[in-house]
Design a protein around this motif. Structure first.
Motif, PDB file in Angstrom:
ATOM      1  N   LEU A 101      23.705  -6.783  90.304  1.00  0.00           N
ATOM      2  CA  LEU A 101      24.275  -5.471  90.608  1.00  0.00           C
ATOM      3  C   LEU A 101      24.607  -5.366  92.092  1.00  0.00           C
ATOM      4  O   LEU A 101      23.790  -5.702  92.948  1.00  0.00           O
ATOM      5  N   ASN A 102      25.812  -4.879  92.390  1.00  0.00           N
ATOM      6  CA  ASN A 102      26.162  -4.649  93.790  1.00  0.00           C
ATOM      7  C   ASN A 102      25.681  -3.264  94.215  1.00  0.00           C
ATOM      8  O   ASN A 102      25.109  -2.511  93.416  1.00  0.00           O
ATOM      9  N   LEU A 103      25.910  -2.909  95.464  1.00  0.00           N
ATOM     10  CA  LEU A 103      25.401  -1.636  95.980  1.00  0.00           C
ATOM     11  C   LEU A 103      25.979  -0.441  95.230  1.00  0.00           C
ATOM     12  O   LEU A 103      25.281   0.538  94.954  1.00  0.00           O
ATOM     13  N   ALA A 104      27.257  -0.517  94.885  1.00  0.00           N
ATOM     14  CA  ALA A 104      27.882   0.591  94.155  1.00  0.00           C
ATOM     15  C   ALA A 104      27.254   0.755  92.775  1.00  0.00           C
ATOM     16  O   ALA A 104      27.019   1.879  92.313  1.00  0.00           O
ATOM     17  N   ASP A 105      26.964  -0.375  92.110  1.00  0.00           N
ATOM     18  CA  ASP A 105      26.322  -0.318  90.792  1.00  0.00           C
ATOM     19  C   ASP A 105      24.937   0.305  90.895  1.00  0.00           C
ATOM     20  O   ASP A 105      24.540   1.127  90.063  1.00  0.00           O
ATOM     21  N   LYS A 106      24.191  -0.098  91.901  1.00  0.00           N
ATOM     22  CA  LYS A 106      22.828   0.418  92.065  1.00  0.00           C
ATOM     23  C   LYS A 106      22.840   1.920  92.333  1.00  0.00           C
ATOM     24  O   LYS A 106      21.955   2.649  91.874  1.00  0.00           O
ATOM     25  N   ALA A 107      23.842   2.377  93.051  1.00  0.00           N
ATOM     26  CA  ALA A 107      23.958   3.813  93.305  1.00  0.00           C
ATOM     27  C   ALA A 107      24.211   4.575  92.007  1.00  0.00           C
ATOM     28  O   ALA A 107      23.775   5.724  91.847  1.00  0.00           O
ATOM     29  N   LEU A 108      24.886   3.927  91.054  1.00  0.00           N
ATOM     30  CA  LEU A 108      25.196   4.575  89.781  1.00  0.00           C
ATOM     31  C   LEU A 108      23.971   4.725  88.879  1.00  0.00           C
ATOM     32  O   LEU A 108      24.000   5.502  87.916  1.00  0.00           O
ATOM     33  N   LEU A 109      22.904   3.985  89.167  1.00  0.00           N
ATOM     34  CA  LEU A 109      21.708   4.087  88.337  1.00  0.00           C
ATOM     35  C   LEU A 109      21.105   5.492  88.398  1.00  0.00           C
ATOM     36  O   LEU A 109      20.462   5.943  87.448  1.00  0.00           O
ATOM     37  N   ALA A 110      21.314   6.178  89.510  1.00  0.00           N
ATOM     38  CA  ALA A 110      20.843   7.564  89.605  1.00  0.00           C
ATOM     39  C   ALA A 110      21.586   8.441  88.598  1.00  0.00           C
ATOM     40  O   ALA A 110      21.007   9.365  88.013  1.00  0.00           O
ATOM     41  N   ARG A 111      22.860   8.138  88.378  1.00  0.00           N
ATOM     42  CA  ARG A 111      23.616   8.902  87.378  1.00  0.00           C
ATOM     43  C   ARG A 111      23.079   8.611  85.980  1.00  0.00           C
ATOM     44  O   ARG A 111      23.028   9.507  85.132  1.00  0.00           O
ATOM     45  N   MET A 112      22.677   7.364  85.731  1.00  0.00           N
ATOM     46  CA  MET A 112      22.105   7.040  84.430  1.00  0.00           C
ATOM     47  C   MET A 112      20.834   7.848  84.199  1.00  0.00           C
ATOM     48  O   MET A 112      20.604   8.367  83.101  1.00  0.00           O
ATOM     49  N   ALA A 113      20.010   7.965  85.229  1.00  0.00           N
ATOM     50  CA  ALA A 113      18.788   8.767  85.112  1.00  0.00           C
ATOM     51  C   ALA A 113      19.132  10.226  84.817  1.00  0.00           C
ATOM     52  O   ALA A 113      18.463  10.891  84.010  1.00  0.00           O
ATOM     53  N   TYR A 114      20.188  10.726  85.452  1.00  0.00           N
ATOM     54  CA  TYR A 114      20.628  12.102  85.212  1.00  0.00           C
ATOM     55  C   TYR A 114      21.082  12.281  83.761  1.00  0.00           C
ATOM     56  O   TYR A 114      20.727  13.271  83.098  1.00  0.00           O
ATOM     57  N   LEU A 115      21.862  11.324  83.251  1.00  0.00           N
ATOM     58  CA  LEU A 115      22.360  11.423  81.881  1.00  0.00           C
ATOM     59  C   LEU A 115      21.215  11.384  80.871  1.00  0.00           C
ATOM     60  O   LEU A 115      21.218  12.126  79.880  1.00  0.00           O
ATOM     61  N   LEU A 116      20.222  10.536  81.124  1.00  0.00           N
ATOM     62  CA  LEU A 116      19.078  10.464  80.216  1.00  0.00           C
ATOM     63  C   LEU A 116      18.289  11.774  80.228  1.00  0.00           C
ATOM     64  O   LEU A 116      17.818  12.230  79.176  1.00  0.00           O
ATOM     65  N   ALA A 117      18.145  12.371  81.399  1.00  0.00           N
ATOM     66  CA  ALA A 117      17.454  13.660  81.474  1.00  0.00           C
ATOM     67  C   ALA A 117      18.253  14.746  80.751  1.00  0.00           C
ATOM     68  O   ALA A 117      17.687  15.601  80.054  1.00  0.00           O
ATOM     69  N   ARG A 118      19.561  14.686  80.883  1.00  0.00           N
ATOM     70  CA  ARG A 118      20.430  15.675  80.237  1.00  0.00           C
ATOM     71  C   ARG A 118      20.365  15.570  78.714  1.00  0.00           C
ATOM     72  O   ARG A 118      20.310  16.585  78.005  1.00  0.00           O
ATOM     73  N   TYR A 119      20.356  14.332  78.202  1.00  0.00           N
ATOM     74  CA  TYR A 119      20.365  14.132  76.754  1.00  0.00           C
ATOM     75  C   TYR A 119      18.965  14.079  76.146  1.00  0.00           C
ATOM     76  O   TYR A 119      18.828  14.024  74.920  1.00  0.00           O
ATOM     77  N   ASN A 120      17.941  14.098  76.965  1.00  0.00           N
ATOM     78  CA  ASN A 120      16.572  13.853  76.507  1.00  0.00           C
ATOM     79  C   ASN A 120      16.153  14.655  75.270  1.00  0.00           C
ATOM     80  O   ASN A 120      15.552  14.098  74.348  1.00  0.00           O
ATOM     81  N   PRO A 121      16.445  15.957  75.174  1.00  0.00           N
ATOM     82  CA  PRO A 121      16.007  16.716  73.988  1.00  0.00           C
ATOM     83  C   PRO A 121      16.605  16.208  72.671  1.00  0.00           C
ATOM     84  O   PRO A 121      16.086  16.519  71.600  1.00  0.00           O
ATOM     85  N   HIS A 122      17.674  15.424  72.765  1.00  0.00           N
ATOM     86  CA  HIS A 122      18.370  14.957  71.561  1.00  0.00           C
ATOM     87  C   HIS A 122      18.038  13.507  71.220  1.00  0.00           C
ATOM     88  O   HIS A 122      18.585  12.967  70.258  1.00  0.00           O
ATOM     89  N   LEU A 123      17.144  12.886  72.002  1.00  0.00           N
ATOM     90  CA  LEU A 123      16.896  11.451  71.848  1.00  0.00           C
ATOM     91  C   LEU A 123      15.520  11.200  71.251  1.00  0.00           C
ATOM     92  O   LEU A 123      14.511  11.142  71.955  1.00  0.00           O
ATOM     93  N   ASP A 124      15.474  11.082  69.937  1.00  0.00           N
ATOM     94  CA  ASP A 124      14.226  10.801  69.231  1.00  0.00           C
ATOM     95  C   ASP A 124      14.545   9.849  68.089  1.00  0.00           C
ATOM     96  O   ASP A 124      15.209  10.226  67.120  1.00  0.00           O
ATOM     97  N   LEU A 125      14.077   8.621  68.214  1.00  0.00           N
ATOM     98  CA  LEU A 125      14.347   7.603  67.201  1.00  0.00           C
ATOM     99  C   LEU A 125      13.913   8.053  65.814  1.00  0.00           C
ATOM    100  O   LEU A 125      14.547   7.721  64.811  1.00  0.00           O
ATOM    101  N   HIS A 126      12.843   8.840  65.742  1.00  0.00           N
ATOM    102  CA  HIS A 126      12.308   9.280  64.458  1.00  0.00           C
ATOM    103  C   HIS A 126      13.040  10.507  63.905  1.00  0.00           C
ATOM    104  O   HIS A 126      12.812  10.895  62.758  1.00  0.00           O
ATOM    105  N   HIS A 127      13.899  11.093  64.727  1.00  0.00           N
ATOM    106  CA  HIS A 127      14.692  12.247  64.290  1.00  0.00           C
ATOM    107  C   HIS A 127      16.121  12.106  64.820  1.00  0.00           C
ATOM    108  O   HIS A 127      16.559  12.885  65.673  1.00  0.00           O
TER     109      HIS A 127
END
Length: 400
Positions: A101-127
């Protein structure tokens, strides 16, 4: 009094039979191969976090195997430009240090964390019904749009290909998000002797007829009150007599079941090949046939004679062969094998393309003739937890 026939002795069928026995219901398992257990015999040796694999860990406890759980230090390797680089999994800092990963890619990982937090209530493998609006596009399309091609190549893509041996271009982003939610802080473990230990313990307490494929329901006779089909989804309609008991929507559901062919080459060596990590992830962009190398001697030293090495090389697809897997191993670790053993599954791991979870939810809601049930990882997720949970769910329904 109920007497249940279960066709298929993989983890789903064995779990169902075992759970029925706990409820005082007799079950008989018919397994086509010479031994029950399915892919657990030589498949993945990893258990993900108890939060994600909650039913698996419950069954392990109930089987009296808690003392056999071994923690795995999250030290792994990942291939980048043809070389193996050390990599700490389940760690944001590990990703930040990864050479792919280059520096720009690593900076985007914060956005991935944001997206996971945003979608978290909808992410349940059992449901999965909670996240069906996220079952609308592939992992590849999602990650390239929201992050970058490089993050897809070396982060998101390998998560799919290492666990399931197929590509992010054919996988629903919902499956990826449900996994990624847990991967930044997961705890890896295994069972002493391998995950096949679960199947062996489950089969000890139930009646299993191995080497007895059921190709026609009429061969079962009239001795059973209920029937559980626990074979891979793409083989359900191959059993003569099953299709006659299903509506057209159910038959179409099974026709659309797709699987990845999986080949595993188990290799013993004079000494441990790596000794510093539990496995190596090989991104598809690196143009290897293999998707992963697992070092059993590191994961569970008791599985290899003292001082020797034991590893497994696994890949998925129609062109995978033992020869190609051997070549890939030699490219990364030039070794002289003491012995090799080949395992092949034509229906290795079920695929979950966009829209598949929506089809599964609809399938589970439909009614069908009393006494007919289905279980398997194709109904939840392509790993141990999916198989075990579906077996428990069917047993629970039958006990009502």
């Amino acid at each position: 009094m109920k007497r249940v026939a279960i066709i298929g002795g993989g983890l789903a069928g064995l779990t169902c039979a075992w759970a029925l026995k706990q409820r005082g219901i007799e079950a008989v398992v018919f397994e086509a191969s010479s031994a029950p257990g399915g892919r657990s015999i030589a498949g993945t040796d990893f258990l993900l976090s108890p939060e994600l694999f909650r039913n698996t860990f419950k069954v392990i406890r109930d089987l009296g195997l808690s003392g056999e759980i071994l923690s795995i230090e999250p030290h792994a390797g990942q291939v980048y430009k043809g070389r193996v680089y050390p990599h700490r999994v389940a760690s944001a800092t590990g990703l930040l240090k990864f050479k792919g990963l280059n520096l720009a890619d690593k900076a985007l990982l914060a956005r991935m964390a944001y997206l996971l937090a945003r979608y978290n209530p909808h992410l349940d493998l059992h449901h999965p019904e909670r996240g069906l609006h996220l079952d609308d596009e592939t992992v590849a399309a999602f990650v390239k749009r929201e992050l970058s091609q490089n993050v897809l190549n070396y982060v998101a893509g390998p998560l799919i290909s290492t666990l399931f041996f197929y590509s992010s271009e054919e996988t629903s982003k919902l499956l990826y998000l449900m996994l990624a939610k847990h991967m930044y802080n997961t705890r890896l473990s295994t069972l002493r002797g391998g995950i096949g230990h679960i199947a062996r313990r489950l089969s000890e307490g139930v009646t299993v007829f191995s080497g007895q494929p059921v190709e026609n329901l009429s061969t079962l006779g009239q001795d059973f009150s209920d029937l559980v089909i626990a074979v891979p989804g793409d083989r359900v309609l191959q059993i003569e007599g099953v299709g006659e008991q299903l509506g057209e929507e159910d038959k179409e559901f099974f026709r659309e079941c797709r699987y990845q062919r999986v080949v595993t080459l188990v290799v013993s060596t004079e000494r441990p090949v790596d000794g510093k990590c539990y496995g190596v992830s090989i991104p598809r962009v690196e143009n290897f046939t293999a998707a992963t190398i697992s070092f059993h001697d590191y994961i569970d030293p008791s599985r290899a004679p003292k001082g020797q090495g034991l590893l497994a090389v696994t890949g998925g697809g129609e062109n995978v062969s033992a020869e190609r897997l051997t070549d890939d191993l030699q490219r990364l670790y030039p070794v002289k094998p003491l012995s090799t053993k080949i395992f092949e599954w034509s229906s290795g791991t079920p695929k979950f393309p966009p829209g598949r979870f929506s089809q599964i939810v609809a399938f589970e809601k439909r009614s069908r003739r009393p006494g007919l049930y289905f279980c398997g990882d194709y109904l939840m997720g392509p790993f141990i937890e999916g198989a075990i949970t579906s077996g428990l769910n069917v047993a629970g329904k039958m006990a009502l």
